[in-house]
Design a protein around this motif. Sequence first.
Motif, short mmCIF file in Angstrom:
data_model
loop_
_atom_site.label_atom_id
_atom_site.label_comp_id
_atom_site.label_asym_id
_atom_site.label_seq_id
_atom_site.Cartn_x
_atom_site.Cartn_y
_atom_site.Cartn_z
N TYR A 19 -5.96 5.85 3.73
CA TYR A 19 -7.26 5.79 2.98
C TYR A 19 -7.73 4.44 2.29
N ILE A 20 -6.86 3.55 2.23
CA ILE A 20 -7.07 2.42 1.49
C ILE A 20 -7.42 1.10 2.41
N GLN A 21 -8.75 0.64 2.33
CA GLN A 21 -9.00 -0.48 2.74
C GLN A 21 -8.89 -1.91 2.03
N THR A 22 -8.11 -2.52 2.56
CA THR A 22 -7.76 -3.99 1.92
C THR A 22 -7.45 -5.06 2.79
N ASN A 63 -10.17 5.07 -4.68
CA ASN A 63 -8.82 4.15 -4.56
C ASN A 63 -8.06 4.45 -5.65
N TYR A 69 0.34 4.09 -2.91
CA TYR A 69 -0.32 5.04 -2.48
C TYR A 69 0.39 5.91 -1.35
N GLN A 127 -3.54 11.78 -4.45
CA GLN A 127 -4.41 10.69 -3.98
C GLN A 127 -5.48 11.48 -3.32
N PHE A 145 -2.52 -2.91 -6.67
CA PHE A 145 -1.31 -3.27 -6.33
C PHE A 145 -0.30 -3.66 -7.50
N ARG A 175 -1.01 7.98 0.62
CA ARG A 175 -1.89 8.07 1.80
C ARG A 175 -2.32 6.71 2.13
N PRO A 176 -1.52 5.67 2.55
CA PRO A 176 -1.92 4.56 3.08
C PRO A 176 -3.22 4.35 3.62
N THR A 210 0.71 -1.10 -0.02
CA THR A 210 0.01 -0.15 -0.13
C THR A 210 0.84 1.16 0.18
#
Lengths: 259, 454
Positions: A118-121, B278, A113, B273, B67, A115-116, A109
Amino acid sequence: MPGKRSKPKLAVWKFASCDGCQLSLLDCEDELLALAGAVKIANFLEASSAVTPGPYDRSLVEGSITTPHDAERIQAVRKNSRFLVAIGACATAGGIQALRNFADVEEFTRIVYARPEYIQTLKHSTAIAEHVKVDFELRGCPISKGQLLEVVSAFLHKRKPNIPQHSVCLECKVRGTVCVMVAQGIPCLGPVTQAGCGAICPAYQRGCYGCFGPQENPNTVALSAWWTHLGVGEAAQLRAFRTYNAAAGAFSKEAARHV
Amino acid sequence: MSKRSVGQKINSLGTAQNEPQKPGIPNSKTIQVGNLARVEGEGALYVRVRDNQVEEVRLNIFEPPRFFEAFLRGRSFAEVPDITARICGICPVAYQMSSCQALEAALGLEVGGQLKALRRLLYCGEWIESHALHIYFLHLPDFLGYPDSVRLAQDQPELVKQALKLKKTGNELMTLLGGREIHPINVKVGGFYRVPRKAELQAMQDRLEQAREIAYQTVRFVGGLDFPDFEPDYTFVSLREEGAYPILQGRMVSNRGLDIPVAAFEQHFHEEQVAHSNALHATLEGQPYLVGPLARYSLNFDQLPASVQAAAHAAGLRPICRNPFQSIVVRAVETLYACEEALRIITAYEEPDAPSMPVVPKASSGAGCSEAPRGILYHHYQMDEQGLIAGARIVPPTSQNLRMIEDDLRQFVAAHLELPKPELTLRCEQTIRNYDPCISCATHFLRLTVEHVH
């Protein structure tokens, strides 16, 4: 109208994917209109804005589960589907997204990205069958159009789909392709990979790279010994088994031998 | 003046549901549209209106993060075209071409002659397939008031059969050159694994001539549709290939004076971002810009053959097209061009001596860009002395267009606040579909929320 029975309802669902497997349905140019006459396309967002509520007689599910939201959504899809068919390597084995299963997702992430947060994974990309009961799995990255039509017609005729589980080697024989590994020393995953693509790669002078995942009871150990004999290093063998079907049983196990 | 009632939700079937008001936002009004169909990927649209002024427009991307740039690290350069193809099932050739060219640039390799012509031919197949899909299956139903082309086929079977025939020809070209239409297997750094015999290509000629005729009829047909009067003053960005309409490579140009080599992309374009998405949003010198058919056409009209220019003119297009709703006409013109170009390449084809050039990896880095059906697709790679990827950067066309889509929506909603709810919703969806957005690439369904705040 005899019996005036309503047409079976077909739904297509997308999870983490490239859209290629559901595109295969639209790529059936010669059969699409006939198919649309035989089933009611009740939910297929790539193609239509008309959505009919469930339950659905058959759901085709593309993509893998990679987010908490999708893990919930697949439960709802299952509840609404009489038969559920997972289509493509993402849905049957976690697909190329399963490469994250062998790495640090938080680091991934950060690579992609800025701004990690913000990321949902999820940490792992998983097959549909790891979440819900799957009635049939259709392999491939991407799936074969012919096999997709076979699965849909089998459903319409209430019979079992005729999807062979032997290796790509047999398809090379049928196609009349001289073995690229024996004749030219090109490393090939064909002997351990399930048929279905029509053995395209060897016909184009390259080795199979395993899009359809492991065949039933593959002898991966013997194959990798052969690859070593051809001069393929351990790292390259690891990558070969760990690409489009990295989390599929036999490939995952063989890859682990080369770490 | 708004007819929207307080706290009502409208789903895609137009049925209203009661929705509790959000705390802290008095008199807020919300319209929610269920799903945005006929778009690749998943997303939602949120619009906030205060006193009849559009205050905020946000296109949310739900497509899970995928990714790819991280997956590529440590892989061999030779695997890159196959792996990046998996970013998008609709335009895998674009990913293969941009990645090959970036890696070849890193190694100082130039693939020219018939190998380059074959790459262009394969790409023509993808343009025909992807554009035919968008024109007839994703975009046209909006103009004719159908939910999809299957239902359109019940009323106009011949039209849809011709569309399928056109699309199939594009797929056949991809299958012949690439081995299969989705994720072709025949592309490698340096060229191809196997090149076709001249006779194999000539066998495509009849079908391509028929496809060209269908494409020509398509240009005429879509030129006659009704288009809303909407012409934003876009910054267009596309490639420009000397002596050819841009497909495979070229310099990056704009209508505001940009003219740079692909290698200078990262000095001028930046990705940021945003919390609601996403996908990464790209800007040129801090400003949004447009890539894709409208930009390509408007910056390269002079490169189209006279026959294609004449067809565009007859369909009501001028040499510059700023109306995004007319992108359907531009796509048809480009489809016609791709058929013509494919026929030209096939006629001139001579089998090359070898299917690919020899490739020796070295520690290096390089950039490549090509014109995906949806616009410029930029790749940049670093590799080590063994040819293992040390870093990758991929900027797909849809993430470059996201800011522009939001701007279009802001202008469009502001100008049409008087429209009844279902109509406004449909128009917003159509505004998004104008871009043929492949949201799978940029990280199918869209939820429109219009919130009225007083």
